[in-house]
Design a protein around this motif. Structure first.
Motif, PDB file in Angstrom:
ATOM      1  N   ARG A  36       0.707  -1.363   0.039  1.00  0.00           N
ATOM      2  CA  ARG A  36       0.016   0.112   0.103  1.00  0.00           C
ATOM      3  C   ARG A  36       0.830   1.130   0.086  1.00  0.00           C
ATOM      4  O   ARG A  36       0.399   2.382  -0.285  1.00  0.00           O
ATOM      5  CB  ARG A  36      -1.081  -0.159   1.169  1.00  0.00           C
ATOM      6  CG  ARG A  36      -1.978  -1.022   0.951  1.00  0.00           C
ATOM      7  CD  ARG A  36      -2.868  -1.043   2.482  1.00  0.00           C
ATOM      8  NE  ARG A  36      -4.016  -1.937   2.335  1.00  0.00           N
ATOM      9  CZ  ARG A  36      -4.937  -2.133   3.159  1.00  0.00           C
ATOM     10  NH1 ARG A  36      -4.294  -1.637   4.666  1.00  0.00           N
ATOM     11  NH2 ARG A  36      -5.762  -3.050   3.293  1.00  0.00           N
ATOM     12  N   CYS A  40      -2.281  -6.774  -2.588  1.00  0.00           N
ATOM     13  CA  CYS A  40      -2.758  -5.324  -1.926  1.00  0.00           C
ATOM     14  C   CYS A  40      -2.438  -3.983  -2.503  1.00  0.00           C
ATOM     15  O   CYS A  40      -2.402  -2.963  -1.965  1.00  0.00           O
ATOM     16  CB  CYS A  40      -2.105  -5.493  -0.411  1.00  0.00           C
ATOM     17  SG  CYS A  40      -2.686  -6.737   0.627  1.00  0.00           S
ATOM     18  N   ARG A  64      -2.477  -0.879  -4.964  1.00  0.00           N
ATOM     19  CA  ARG A  64      -3.600  -0.133  -5.127  1.00  0.00           C
ATOM     20  C   ARG A  64      -3.562   0.714  -6.631  1.00  0.00           C
ATOM     21  O   ARG A  64      -2.319   1.176  -6.744  1.00  0.00           O
ATOM     22  CB  ARG A  64      -3.690   0.930  -4.126  1.00  0.00           C
ATOM     23  CG  ARG A  64      -4.131   0.556  -2.557  1.00  0.00           C
ATOM     24  CD  ARG A  64      -4.154   1.685  -1.772  1.00  0.00           C
ATOM     25  NE  ARG A  64      -3.021   2.277  -1.372  1.00  0.00           N
ATOM     26  CZ  ARG A  64      -2.853   3.364  -0.723  1.00  0.00           C
ATOM     27  NH1 ARG A  64      -3.974   3.990  -0.334  1.00  0.00           N
ATOM     28  NH2 ARG A  64      -1.602   4.077  -0.643  1.00  0.00           N
TER      29      ARG A  64
END
Length: 404
Positions: free
Chosen positions: A89, A109, A111
């Motif tokens: 992230r 995870c 983004r």
């Protein structure tokens, strides 16, 4: 190699991501294949062990997280498992036309901007979350540490499921993994078998030796102990190439006919593959690249009859299965294999189904379709012709050289 928790990349047509580049196994060879076709693609990852990188990663545009600076990250990387989601992230929201994420853990995870067409290539649902008891027994000896990890599993399962659901398309590397993705994530995945370097080991006209072969990392879930027990009991020669944390236990249980060579060069592996009676593949794998590579050299495979091997080995034509995990069942399969007169040409033909060319053809086409659909949906919102947008997006990914 870039390393910053606030790294801001420029907009790219296609970006790649992978869990970590610390141990070079089958998943890493899939990513390496993507870079072999287009070396300029940026690759996001949590941490890197530079002295063990495959050639395709050396000099590549690696975007590495702050985890690279953690103590002993390259040797104790599994102990840092709660930190990986935040590490990915920390790259921020990535601006790209398309993203291809290779994951069996937390690279999912990452983004991306709402306009990015995202494809998750899932090697396996995260093992320590979804096969918790089996994985922890083989990887963590301490009951106390296993108990601590179990307390974190429910929250991490929720995070893992949520991250998976955000991708536009999820791709499994085998039908076996597709079923596990459906069960664990409630997502219907497509299947694209991983690329296999069919030239890594070459078929040679030479006599067959007196040994069977194991090519594997020595970790518990690979079930190498089944092969060690069976060949020790039979008194037959077994050569094991590979290293890992399960090595000391396997050596302790091995009889005098079992040899451990550790890590060797591809040239040395080629020598051992060319003359082996058969590759022994004793565990349930998601896909299993080694059996295909060995078949490409014309040698048969003795495999446990579950998982990806059922999709790559043809019973009686390119290998033999054993369906009971007991060493006695493996021993019986070895005897059956020795009674068959194998046809190397047929074995090689079977391996051709899993070529790099076929993987890239399917992958590039899928990325193009997802990008086109995403562009068309945006166009609909602003009143642009969707048919023209789809034609433009599909055309832009017609060649791997258009991906940079």
């Amino acid at each position: 190699m870039s390393s910053s928790p606030h790294f801001k990349p420029s907009v790219s047509k296609l970006v790649l991501a992978h869990d970590y580049l610390i141990q070079m196994g089958g998943a890493e060879r899939v990513v390496a294949s993507m870079l072999r076709r287009q070396p300029n693609l940026p690759l996001y990852t949590s941490a890197v062990r530079e002295d063990s990188l495959l050639p395709e990663f050396q000099g590549a545009d690696l975007r590495v997280s702050w985890m690279q600076r953690l103590p002993r990250i390259t040797t104790c990387f599994k102990r840092y498992f709660p930190l990986y989601p935040q590490a990915f992230r920390s790259f921020g929201v990535i601006e790209a036309e398309a993203a291809w994420v290779s994951a069996s853990a937390f690279a999912k995870c990452m983004r991306f901007s709402p306009s990015t067409a995202s494809v998750l290539y899932c090697h396996s649902p995260t093992r320590f979350l979804w096969e918790c008891d089996t994985y922890l027994r083989s990887e963590i000896r301490s009951k106390l540490r296993r108990g601590v990890v179990r307390t974190m599993v429910p929250a991490l399962r929720g995070l893992d499921r949520s991250a998976t659901s955000k991708f536009d398309v999820v791709v499994a590397n085998s039908q076996a993994v597709k079923r596990r993705i459906r069960n664990n994530y409630q997502v219907e995945a497509k299947v694209i078998h991983p690329p296999v370097d069919l030239q890594r080991f070459t078929a040679r006209q030479q006599s067959v030796g007196d040994y069977h072969l194991v090519l594997s990392r020595l970790v518990g879930y690979k079930a190498i102990d089944r092969a060690v027990a069976a060949f020790s009991a039979m008194g037959k020669r077994l050569v094991i190439i590979g290293e890992g944390p399960d090595g000391p236990r396997l050596r302790a249980m091995a009889g005098p006919t079992v040899e451990f060579l550790g890590k060797v060069t591809d040239e040395e592996v080629n020598h051992w593959v060319a003359s082996c009676r058969a590759l022994v593949f004793p565990g349930e794998e998601d896909f299993g690249i080694a059996p295909v590579e060995v078949q490409a050299a014309g040698r048969p495979v003795i495999a446990f009859g579950k998982g990806g091997a059922l999709e790559t080995v043809v019973e009686g034509e390119t290998g033999c299965f054993f369906h009971d995990p007991a060493p006695e069942a493996l021993a019986e399969a070895v005897r059956r294999c020795e009674s068959i007169e194998w046809q190397p040409a047929r074995i090689i033909q079977n391996a051709q189904r899993f070529s790099e060319e076929e993987f890239h053809r399917q992958t590039l086409r899928l990325i193009a379709e997802v990008t086109a659909d995403k562009a068309a949906r945006r166009a609909e919102r602003v009143g642009v012709s969707t048919s023209s947008m789809r034609r433009t997006a599909v055309g832009s990914y017609s060649s791997p050289h258009d991906l940079a």
